[in-house]
Enzyme design. Structure first.
Site, PDB file in Angstrom:
ATOM      1  CB  SER A   1      38.206  44.718  40.373  1.00 52.77           C
ATOM      2  OG  SER A   1      37.329  43.718  40.799  1.00 52.77           O
ATOM      3  CD1 TRP A   2      39.481  42.481  47.065  1.00 54.57           C
ATOM      4  CD2 TRP A   2      41.518  43.355  46.706  1.00 54.57           C
ATOM      5  NE1 TRP A   2      40.221  42.317  48.219  1.00 54.57           N
ATOM      6  CE2 TRP A   2      41.475  42.838  48.013  1.00 54.57           C
ATOM      7  CE3 TRP A   2      42.688  43.951  46.254  1.00 54.57           C
ATOM      8  CZ2 TRP A   2      42.562  42.910  48.880  1.00 54.57           C
ATOM      9  CZ3 TRP A   2      43.781  44.025  47.108  1.00 54.57           C
ATOM     10  CH2 TRP A   2      43.711  43.503  48.408  1.00 54.57           C
TER      11      TRP A   2
END
Length: 274
Positions: free
Chosen positions: A106-107
């Protein structure tokens, strides 16, 4: 019959870098080290289920980003180029000079991409999971994204379980308690300002124009039921990354953790590929 492989020693450290104390966990082993980059706001313990299903003899490096877990917050807002520089300094402080494989969830996938661009000779292979190209990407559903604007789910784990299905999709639609258990693993929680800085870093960054410059073999893992990062983003990245492999599964945003028994072998096969 060969003896079963056993995991190497695990070391926790706080390393002073660029005026911050970064919390690190290293499971020492052999071969090419694997660096794991967390999702936004998450402490390194969230990835425990994945690590448990990876080869026990592999050196695995995990860390808390500034302002999350047990790492001190940055005195000023930062971007992903700064974080990639910090990660390079961190590896140097650990005495790791050889190229590493880097996995970003994700991030953390944005940080992994930036590291590969910024330190091409220090990155052997790139693994991007449930991630996209930053501010220029196919957005998730606005109602879901609004729930990510605050770190409440990391502080109130029952609340995290209550929104898990609509936020993350996949296996947690039917087993939302898994998310509460995952967040309970974090003994230390970061600060609100640190979470805001992480949000800010993602809001001003994109890799979409630079992806053709990434020459490392890249594995893209994406769930078909991901409300946060729609699967179309992974298809776009696959088209732009010149040496990429796309692996789609029927799960959601955090199935690398909640369904590690299925997806960890995908990571292992890619890392072993010549």
């Amino acid at each position: 019959m060969s003896a079963p492989q056993t995991a190497g020693p695990v070391e926790y450290r706080h390393i002073a870098i660029l005026g911050q104390r970064i919390r690190v966990q290293v499971r020492w082993g052999t071969g090419v080290p694997l660096v794991l980059c967390n999702g936004i706001g998450a402490g390194l313990e969230v990835l425990d289920p994945l690590v448990a299903h990876l080869a026990p003899t592999t050196t695995i490096i995990r860390f808390d980003a500034p302002g999350s877990g047990g790492s001190s917050n940055s005195p000023l807002p930062y971007g992903f180029p700064y974080l990639a520089h910090l990660l390079g300094r961190l590896l140097g402080a650990l005495g790791i000079r050889q190229p590493v494989d880097i996995l970003g969830l994700s991030w953390g996938g944005a940080l992994a991409q930036q590291f590969a661009l910024q330190h091409p000779h220090r990155c052997r292979k790139l693994i991007l999971v449930s991630t996209g190209t930053g501010m220029i990407m196919m957005p998730g559903h606005p109602a879901r994204l609004r729930k990510m604007l605050t770190p409440r789910r990391f502080r109130d784990h029952r609340y995290a379980a209550s929104i898990a299905g609509e936020l993350y999709g996949g296996t947690v639609r039917t087993e939302p308690a898994i998310v509460e258990q995952l967040f309970d693993r974090q003994p230390i929680r970061g600060c609100r300002l640190g979470y805001f800085y992480q949000l800010l870093a993602g809001s001003v960054w994109t890799s979409i124009f630079a992806l053709p410059l990434i020459r490392q073999p890249t594995l893209i893992i994406a769930g078909r039921d991901d409300p946060v990062v729609p699967v179309a983003n992974s298809r776009i990245m696959h088209c732009l990354l010149p040496h990429s492999t796309l692996h789609l599964h029927d799960g959601g945003h955090v199935d690398l953790i909640t369904n590690a028994a299925e997806l960890a072998p995908v990571v292992e096969r890619f890392r072993k590929r010549i």
